[in-house]
Design a protein around this motif. Structure first.
Motif, PDB file in Angstrom:
ATOM      1  N   UNK A 140       0.852  -1.184   0.000  1.00  0.00           N
ATOM      2  CA  UNK A 140       0.000   0.000   0.000  1.00  0.00           C
ATOM      3  C   UNK A 140       0.888   1.233   0.000  1.00  0.00           C
ATOM      4  N   UNK A 141       0.539   2.220  -0.816  1.00  0.00           N
ATOM      5  CA  UNK A 141       1.335   3.443  -0.895  1.00  0.00           C
ATOM      6  C   UNK A 141       0.953   4.400   0.234  1.00  0.00           C
ATOM      7  N   UNK A 142       1.971   4.934   0.923  1.00  0.00           N
ATOM      8  CA  UNK A 142       1.774   5.922   1.981  1.00  0.00           C
ATOM      9  C   UNK A 142       2.192   7.292   1.467  1.00  0.00           C
ATOM     10  N   UNK A 143       1.230   8.213   1.359  1.00  0.00           N
ATOM     11  CA  UNK A 143       1.537   9.563   0.906  1.00  0.00           C
ATOM     12  C   UNK A 143       2.433  10.280   1.906  1.00  0.00           C
ATOM     13  N   UNK A 144       2.177  10.059   3.186  1.00  0.00           N
ATOM     14  CA  UNK A 144       2.955  10.720   4.240  1.00  0.00           C
ATOM     15  C   UNK A 144       4.430  10.353   4.162  1.00  0.00           C
ATOM     16  N   UNK A 145       4.713   9.070   3.940  1.00  0.00           N
ATOM     17  CA  UNK A 145       6.093   8.590   3.907  1.00  0.00           C
ATOM     18  C   UNK A 145       6.673   8.550   2.492  1.00  0.00           C
ATOM     19  N   UNK A 146       5.825   8.775   1.467  1.00  0.00           N
ATOM     20  CA  UNK A 146       6.224   8.635   0.075  1.00  0.00           C
ATOM     21  C   UNK A 146       6.918   7.293  -0.134  1.00  0.00           C
ATOM     22  N   UNK A 147       6.260   6.256   0.362  1.00  0.00           N
ATOM     23  CA  UNK A 147       6.847   4.917   0.369  1.00  0.00           C
ATOM     24  C   UNK A 147       5.767   3.870   0.160  1.00  0.00           C
ATOM     25  N   UNK A 148       6.210   2.711  -0.269  1.00  0.00           N
ATOM     26  CA  UNK A 148       5.359   1.533  -0.215  1.00  0.00           C
ATOM     27  C   UNK A 148       5.522   0.885   1.144  1.00  0.00           C
ATOM     28  N   UNK A 149       4.404   0.559   1.775  1.00  0.00           N
ATOM     29  CA  UNK A 149       4.435  -0.216   3.009  1.00  0.00           C
ATOM     30  C   UNK A 149       4.073  -1.637   2.620  1.00  0.00           C
ATOM     31  N   UNK A 150       5.023  -2.522   2.732  1.00  0.00           N
ATOM     32  CA  UNK A 150       4.872  -3.888   2.240  1.00  0.00           C
ATOM     33  C   UNK A 150       4.727  -4.844   3.421  1.00  0.00           C
ATOM     34  N   UNK A 173       9.477   0.707   1.743  1.00  0.00           N
ATOM     35  CA  UNK A 173      10.310   0.908   0.567  1.00  0.00           C
ATOM     36  C   UNK A 173      10.088   2.311   0.024  1.00  0.00           C
ATOM     37  N   UNK A 174      11.099   3.160   0.161  1.00  0.00           N
ATOM     38  CA  UNK A 174      11.003   4.546  -0.273  1.00  0.00           C
ATOM     39  C   UNK A 174      10.921   4.633  -1.797  1.00  0.00           C
ATOM     40  N   UNK A 175      10.111   5.588  -2.285  1.00  0.00           N
ATOM     41  CA  UNK A 175       9.944   5.791  -3.715  1.00  0.00           C
ATOM     42  C   UNK A 175      10.339   7.204  -4.115  1.00  0.00           C
ATOM     43  N   UNK A 176      10.821   7.349  -5.359  1.00  0.00           N
ATOM     44  CA  UNK A 176      11.147   8.662  -5.900  1.00  0.00           C
ATOM     45  C   UNK A 176      10.574   8.795  -7.298  1.00  0.00           C
TER      46      UNK A 176
END
Length: 222
Positions: A140-150, A173-176
């Motif tokens: 699930x993508x977290x807007x707050x963390x700009x990451x996938x929470x797996x 998992x951080x995303x850019x």
């Protein structure tokens, strides 16, 4: 570009380092996991390939001055803080000759933001002497963390038992986005050359912004 020496940062068990060495390049691999390095060394021996594998943190490890450096399979996503991310890219630059090439394979943050509901998939599924093991992975993508929470739930059904045991592992998992990646690599001492999609599917394709699941960044050390 005259590439002869290649450094595979976060090389895992040698999934990319060994095929590259088989093509005649002088390859070095580094990974934080001692177990993965041991497995990579075993594979190299079994395949009669000469690859130098070393345990080390990609934020700080200095393996030499190479013609090219690769970081594949979303490995940079494990660097979740901006400061550590900048440190890691700067260390990549330290491991490259001026004019050396950088290739990073990563999820595309812009794409992942569009699938906030996430996705689920079956991961490992195997039968052992003790029983059956199945991994169900939900992202699930977290807007707050700009990451996938797996979240990975591992279900184990032992042959001699009726009940199934469940264990849960959660990691970030951080995303850019392409814009964020380009800005960061310029800051670290690189010149962006191109961006592609499709590395994870085995074929480079035109990068199409939010429509591209993966982001492959190609840059040159300046």
């Amino acid at each position: 570009y005259g590439v002869r020496t290649v450094l595979d940062m976060a090389c895992g068990t040698g999934g990319h380092a060994l095929p590259i060495a088989r093509r005649g390049y002088q390859v070095t691999g580094g990974d934080l996991s001692a177990a993965m390095i041991a497995e990579a060394m075993k594979k190299a021996r079994d395949q009669n390939l000469s690859v130098a594998f070393h345990q080390g943190d990609m934020r700080t490890a200095c393996h030499g001055n190479f013609d090219a450096l690769i970081c594949m399979n979303n490995s940079l996503g494990h660097i979740t803080g901006q400061e550590d991310f900048d440190i890691t890219l700067s260390n990549f630059r330290k491991n490259l000759k001026t004019g050396g090439l950088l290739f990073i394979d990563h999820f595309n943050g812009a794409f992942m933001r569009e699938i906030k509901s996430g996705y689920a998939r079956v991961g490992r599924c195997l039968t052992t002497e003790q029983g059956v093991i199945v991994d169900i992975e939900r992202s699930i993508y977290s807007e707050e963390l700009q990451s996938l929470i797996i979240t990975t739930n591992t279900y184990t059904q032992k042959h001699a038992e009726v009940d199934t045991t469940v264990s849960t592992d959660v990691f970030q998992m951080k995303l850019w986005t392409k814009e964020q990646m380009d800005e960061a690599i310029v800051k670290a001492g690189f010149r962006p050359l191109a961006s592609y999609d499709g590395v994870m599917s085995g074929k480079l394709q035109e990068f199409k912004g939010v429509e591209s699941p993966s982001l492959a960044t190609f840059a040159q050390a300046v």
